[in-house]
Motif scaffolding. Structure first.
Motif, PDB file in Angstrom:
ATOM      1  N   GLU A  21      37.239  33.369  49.872  1.00 60.96           N
ATOM      2  CA  GLU A  21      37.970  34.650  50.239  1.00 60.96           C
ATOM      3  C   GLU A  21      37.896  35.738  49.104  1.00 60.96           C
ATOM      4  N   VAL A  22      37.627  36.812  49.625  1.00 57.83           N
ATOM      5  CA  VAL A  22      37.281  38.116  48.696  1.00 57.83           C
ATOM      6  C   VAL A  22      38.482  39.183  49.194  1.00 57.83           C
ATOM      7  N   ASN A  23      39.337  39.354  48.183  1.00 54.39           N
ATOM      8  CA  ASN A  23      40.412  40.358  48.393  1.00 54.39           C
ATOM      9  C   ASN A  23      40.225  41.597  47.321  1.00 54.39           C
ATOM     10  N   ILE A  24      40.107  42.785  47.841  1.00 52.23           N
ATOM     11  CA  ILE A  24      39.841  43.895  47.037  1.00 52.23           C
ATOM     12  C   ILE A  24      41.060  44.707  47.068  1.00 52.23           C
ATOM     13  N   ASP A  25      41.783  45.104  46.003  1.00 50.91           N
ATOM     14  CA  ASP A  25      43.204  45.919  45.842  1.00 50.91           C
ATOM     15  C   ASP A  25      43.209  46.981  44.744  1.00 50.91           C
ATOM     16  N   LYS A  26      44.387  47.712  44.662  1.00 47.94           N
ATOM     17  CA  LYS A  26      44.454  48.589  43.688  1.00 47.94           C
ATOM     18  C   LYS A  26      44.515  48.024  42.424  1.00 47.94           C
ATOM     19  N   GLY A  27      44.032  48.470  41.384  1.00 44.11           N
ATOM     20  CA  GLY A  27      43.960  48.019  39.923  1.00 44.11           C
ATOM     21  C   GLY A  27      42.667  47.849  39.474  1.00 44.11           C
ATOM     22  N   ILE A  28      42.611  47.050  38.359  1.00 42.72           N
ATOM     23  CA  ILE A  28      41.146  46.683  37.803  1.00 42.72           C
ATOM     24  C   ILE A  28      41.101  45.470  37.301  1.00 42.72           C
ATOM     25  N   GLY A  29      40.016  44.659  37.534  1.00 48.34           N
ATOM     26  CA  GLY A  29      39.717  43.257  37.219  1.00 48.34           C
ATOM     27  C   GLY A  29      39.052  42.382  38.233  1.00 48.34           C
ATOM     28  N   TYR A  30      38.623  41.437  37.548  1.00 40.56           N
ATOM     29  CA  TYR A  30      37.723  40.510  38.447  1.00 40.56           C
ATOM     30  C   TYR A  30      38.339  39.079  38.058  1.00 40.56           C
ATOM     31  N   HIS A  31      38.657  38.628  38.994  1.00 47.19           N
ATOM     32  CA  HIS A  31      39.378  37.156  39.019  1.00 47.19           C
ATOM     33  C   HIS A  31      38.680  36.202  40.040  1.00 47.19           C
ATOM     34  N   LEU A  32      38.005  35.199  39.524  1.00 46.24           N
ATOM     35  CA  LEU A  32      37.614  34.176  40.185  1.00 46.24           C
ATOM     36  C   LEU A  32      38.249  32.799  40.158  1.00 46.24           C
ATOM     37  N   VAL A  33      38.685  32.306  41.114  1.00 44.65           N
ATOM     38  CA  VAL A  33      39.556  31.084  41.080  1.00 44.65           C
ATOM     39  C   VAL A  33      38.814  30.039  41.956  1.00 44.65           C
ATOM     40  N   GLY A  34      39.509  28.808  41.995  1.00 42.73           N
ATOM     41  CA  GLY A  34      38.972  27.815  42.841  1.00 42.73           C
ATOM     42  C   GLY A  34      38.143  26.729  42.256  1.00 42.73           C
ATOM     43  N   LEU A  35      38.311  26.347  40.880  1.00 44.37           N
ATOM     44  CA  LEU A  35      37.148  25.600  40.104  1.00 44.37           C
ATOM     45  C   LEU A  35      35.975  26.032  40.064  1.00 44.37           C
TER      46      LEU A  35
END
Length: 511
Positions: A21-35
């Motif tokens: 699942e890839v979600n792009i929103d306002k702001g800055i950062g790269y977050h990868l979750v799910g082990l």
């Protein structure tokens, strides 16, 4: 914008679908979750460079990526393409209409080209089961995945091809392979043929029996007697694999990354690990679980040359797989089962010097040294080997004979006919195909002896002090000998020949 892309994870020899699942929103950062493991966490650098080098951009916004199911650990770099397509779709650089219909896998290089992945066949099988329209993966893996019928398999060379495919600009065509044509490529003229072997007629007979019934065999003889030469030629007389066996074998090799561009494996595997092999390399496992040599030899031959040179603890781990024909790797966080139905072919010198029991050579090893040498192989392991046979040196007259011996092709015809008899016998049993796989219950049903044969076997049991397992092995081998002669019942001479193939049970070998 939220987009769902589908990838696949391989555990053991089976695949599990992973939703990215890839979600792009306002702001800055790269977050990868799910082990994800470190290789997946580093994917952002490969993806950013690959997109930039192909005139696409990596969004400078807040990107959140979830790999579901989140409690399942994901490993390896094969998710690069999955994540890249998700980012492109979520940032509206490609159309997302058809993305959910495909499994997308591949490791990205910095220039956007794709590197091969492991387990493509397992992934394709799972994708078909779950009703996906197709699968996109590196072109190096396309042959093995295209074996699966009923699903479109696309081979990709560069990430741009994937982008054009979903934007409707590309001219990608699914790869198709005629499995029947691939499967019909039999090896009628093998590299190693029994026609090259001079003399050793009794050993060839043993090899034929072993191949016909799927029996484990050990060759004992001095250096240069031809043990390795004979063992290497055993696969040439084994019957051709069935389609089911070919798929099983290819799946295991695919998971281990051994298939490359060869597609369907139609020849039975022959694995010959060095005697320095560890327990894990033999049975499989490790921090990133991989099938071991006994699983890579599934439906084929595992050859252990110089058996006593292997560490004792390495040999002992084969006891259970030899009986159950599968190996279960249990760790704190996972349990994986690999199939391991193989023929064990082992060879050994009779003593450290190599010439014990050879009347033409003086004994150079003391009795204690010979006992220590042979004790590296435990009795329970030898019990699981159906045929023990002594290999004697070939005399000069036979070595210099220019006549060709019987070819592997003609021997294989007899072996195949015997296997057909066994297949008909065990047609009601899903996991039993030849005599070596018989359980005690089936042995009692199909290995009934007359009074003469029973008395002969009783005498042998008492004189050789054989175990109950050795008793079963003799009956299995005698059943195979009878099948080679198209005999419905086991005769006394079948039992007598099977008893001869227990050399290590005789006095003078193990005490």
């Amino acid at each position: 914008m939220l987009v769902k892309v589908f990838g696949s994870a391989v555990f053991g020899v089976d695949a599990t679908t992973i939703t990215v699942e890839v979600n792009i929103d306002k702001g800055i950062g790269y977050h990868l979750v799910g082990l994800p493991d470190s290789a997946i966490k580093e994917s952002s650098y490969r993806i950013a460079a690959a997109l930039k080098n192909n005139q696409y951009h990596f969004p400078g916004k807040k990107i959140t990526i979830n790999m579901a199911p989140a409690d399942l650990r994901k490993e390896g770099s094969a998710y690069d393409l999955t994540i890249a397509v998700g980012i492109l779709a979520a940032s509206s650089q490609i159309k997302a209409d058809e993305i959910g219909n495909y499994i997308i896998m591949g490791e990205l290089s910095l220039d956007g080209s794709l590197q091969p992945i492991k387990g493509a066949l397992s992934i394709a099988i799972k994708a078909k089961e779950e009703g996906f329209k197709g699968i996109l993966l590196p072109i190096q893996n396309v042959k093995e995945a295209a074996i699966v019928e009923g699903i479109d398999v696309y081979g990709i060379e560069n990430v741009v091809e994937v982008i054009d495919f979903f934007n409707g600009k590309g001219n990608l065509e699914p790869t198709t392979i005629d499995s029947d044509i691939e499967f019909s490529k039999t090896l009628d003229f093998p590299e190693f043929d029994f026609s090259d072997v001079k003399g050793q007629e009794s050993i060839k007979r043993c090899m034929e029996i072993a191949a016909a019934g799927g029996h484990n065999i050990i060759l004992i003889g001095p250096p240069g007697a031809g043990k390795t030469m004979l063992a290497k030629r055993l696969p040439s007389i084994l019957p051709p694999m069935t389609m089911q066996e070919a798929l099983e074998t290819t799946k295991i090799h695919s998971v281990a990354g051994k298939v490359k561009e060869s597609g369907l494996l139609t020849q039975r595997p022959f694995r010959s690990p060095h005697h320095s092999a560890s327990s894990v390399s033999l049975v499989g496992g490790g921090s990133y679980p991989q099938p071991g040599e006994i699983s890579l030899a599934h439906n084929g031959v595992l050859f252990l040359d110089e058996l006593p040179e292997f560490k004792r603890e390495v040999l002992e781990v084969m006891r259970q797989p030899l009986e159950d024909r599968e190996v279960t790797i249990s760790r704190a966080k996972f349990t994986i089962t690999y199939p391991s139905s193989f023929m064990l072919v082992a060879s050994m010198n009779p003593s450290p010097g190599g010439y014990f029991n050879d009347p033409n050579t003086p004994v150079t090893s003391s009795p204690m040294e010979m006992q220590r040498y042979l004790s590296k192989i435990s009795g329970p392991l030898l019990d699981r080997i159906d045929i023990h046979i002594e290999v004697t040196p070939v005399p000069f007259e036979k070595l210099s004979d220019t006549r060709k011996a019987e070819s592997s092709k003609s021997i294989r015809e007899r072996v195949t006919n015997a296997r057909l008899i066994q297949a008909k016998r065990f047609v009601e049993f899903n996991h039993i195909h030849y005599n070596a796989q018989m359980s005690s219950k089936l042995i009692r049903e199909y290995c009934v002896l007359d009074e003469v044969s029973l008395q002969l076997l009783k005498t042998a049991m008492e004189r050789l002090n054989l175990s109950a397992r050795a008793y079963d092995r003799i009956l299995k081998v005698s059943r195979t000998i009878a099948d080679l002669e198209y005999s419905e019942n086991i005769q006394s001479h079948h039992i007598a020949e099977a008893i001869q193939y227990r050399s290590l049970d005789r006095e003078g070998w193990l005490g």
